[in-house]
Design a protein around this motif. Structure first.
Motif, short mmCIF file in Angstrom:
data_model
loop_
_atom_site.label_atom_id
_atom_site.label_comp_id
_atom_site.label_asym_id
_atom_site.label_seq_id
_atom_site.Cartn_x
_atom_site.Cartn_y
_atom_site.Cartn_z
N ILE A 1 1.03 -1.79 0.15
CA ILE A 1 -0.02 -0.06 0.22
C ILE A 1 0.45 1.40 0.36
O ILE A 1 1.78 0.85 0.83
CB ILE A 1 -1.02 -0.10 1.29
CG1 ILE A 1 -1.98 0.93 1.32
CG2 ILE A 1 -0.10 0.08 2.30
CD1 ILE A 1 -2.85 1.20 1.87
N ASP A 2 0.55 2.13 -0.53
CA ASP A 2 1.75 3.58 -0.95
C ASP A 2 0.42 4.44 -0.57
O ASP A 2 -0.41 5.29 -1.63
CB ASP A 2 2.02 3.61 -2.11
CG ASP A 2 3.18 4.76 -2.52
OD1 ASP A 2 3.24 5.45 -1.49
OD2 ASP A 2 3.45 5.72 -3.73
N GLY A 3 0.66 5.29 0.66
CA GLY A 3 -0.60 5.83 0.94
C GLY A 3 -1.94 5.71 0.01
O GLY A 3 -2.44 4.61 1.38
N ALA A 4 -3.16 5.93 -0.48
CA ALA A 4 -4.28 5.56 -0.45
C ALA A 4 -4.21 5.16 -2.04
O ALA A 4 -5.43 3.68 -2.36
CB ALA A 4 -4.94 6.57 -0.69
N ARG A 5 -3.17 4.27 -2.14
CA ARG A 5 -3.13 4.04 -3.76
C ARG A 5 -1.96 2.40 -3.59
O ARG A 5 -1.84 2.16 -2.22
CB ARG A 5 -1.95 4.53 -5.10
CG ARG A 5 -2.88 5.23 -5.29
CD ARG A 5 -1.38 6.11 -6.21
NE ARG A 5 -1.83 6.79 -6.46
CZ ARG A 5 -1.94 7.77 -8.02
NH1 ARG A 5 -2.36 6.46 -9.03
NH2 ARG A 5 -2.62 8.74 -7.94
N LEU A 6 -3.30 1.56 -4.13
CA LEU A 6 -2.61 -0.05 -3.82
C LEU A 6 -2.03 0.05 -5.05
O LEU A 6 -2.16 0.30 -6.31
CB LEU A 6 -3.53 -1.54 -4.20
CG LEU A 6 -5.28 -1.06 -2.44
CD1 LEU A 6 -5.46 -2.17 -2.67
CD2 LEU A 6 -4.64 -1.29 -1.57
#
Length: 156
Positions: free
Chosen positions: A140-145
């Motif tokens: 997970i990168d912040g609000a992104r998968l």
């Protein structure tokens, strides 16, 4: 003799029960579990004083010892229970999807796309892939998968 001393002398062991119930009531109003252990200790001293004739000094020493011991044991017990209970991914919803395999409904182009999971649409990043491709969430990168192509034998 003051009114408080006279009241404690007249109530005898029941004064410890009253103190215990007041401390347990205070536990409801105060955060944490500190007053719980003092309240339980006071009730135990009151129960002991019903069967054994204790001076107030002896009862106070027993109360202090029981309070200290129950506080130490109670804190350890609560720490153990709180570490075993709960959802470690509660505040990081996307972390629940790491390792899971999904099927792309829309193509992933220029390293970005969208993925519908349960009732949420997630923004995803990864290599360019066509619709219908099985993907695996890697991080997970912040609000992104962050996704990658999954092998064909993986279950979606």
């Amino acid at each position: 003799m003051s009114i408080v001393e006279r009241l404690i002398a007249e109530l005898g062991p029941w004064s410890w029960w009253i103190l215990g119930l007041l401390l347990l009531g205070l536990e409801i109003l105060a955060p944490g579990t500190i007053f719980l252990w003092f309240g339980v200790s006071a009730i135990l001293v009151g129960t002991l004083a019903l069967f054994v004739d204790l001076s107030w000094q002896t009862a106070l020493v027993i109360f202090l010892i029981l309070s200290f011991v129950s506080l130490i044991i109670g804190r350890r017990l609560m720490a153990k229970l709180s570490s075993e209970a709960g959802d470690p991914g509660l505040n990081r919803r996307g972390s629940r999807y790491i390792g899971r395999v999904f099927v792309l409904e829309t193509p992933l182009s220029q390293g970005a796309g969208k993925l519908s999971v349960d009732d949420t649409v997630w923004r995803i990043t990864g290599p360019d892939l066509s619709a219908g491709t099985k993907i695996r969430v890697t991080e997970i990168d912040g609000a992104r998968l962050v996704v990658e192509a999954a092998d064909e034998t993986a279950e979606a």
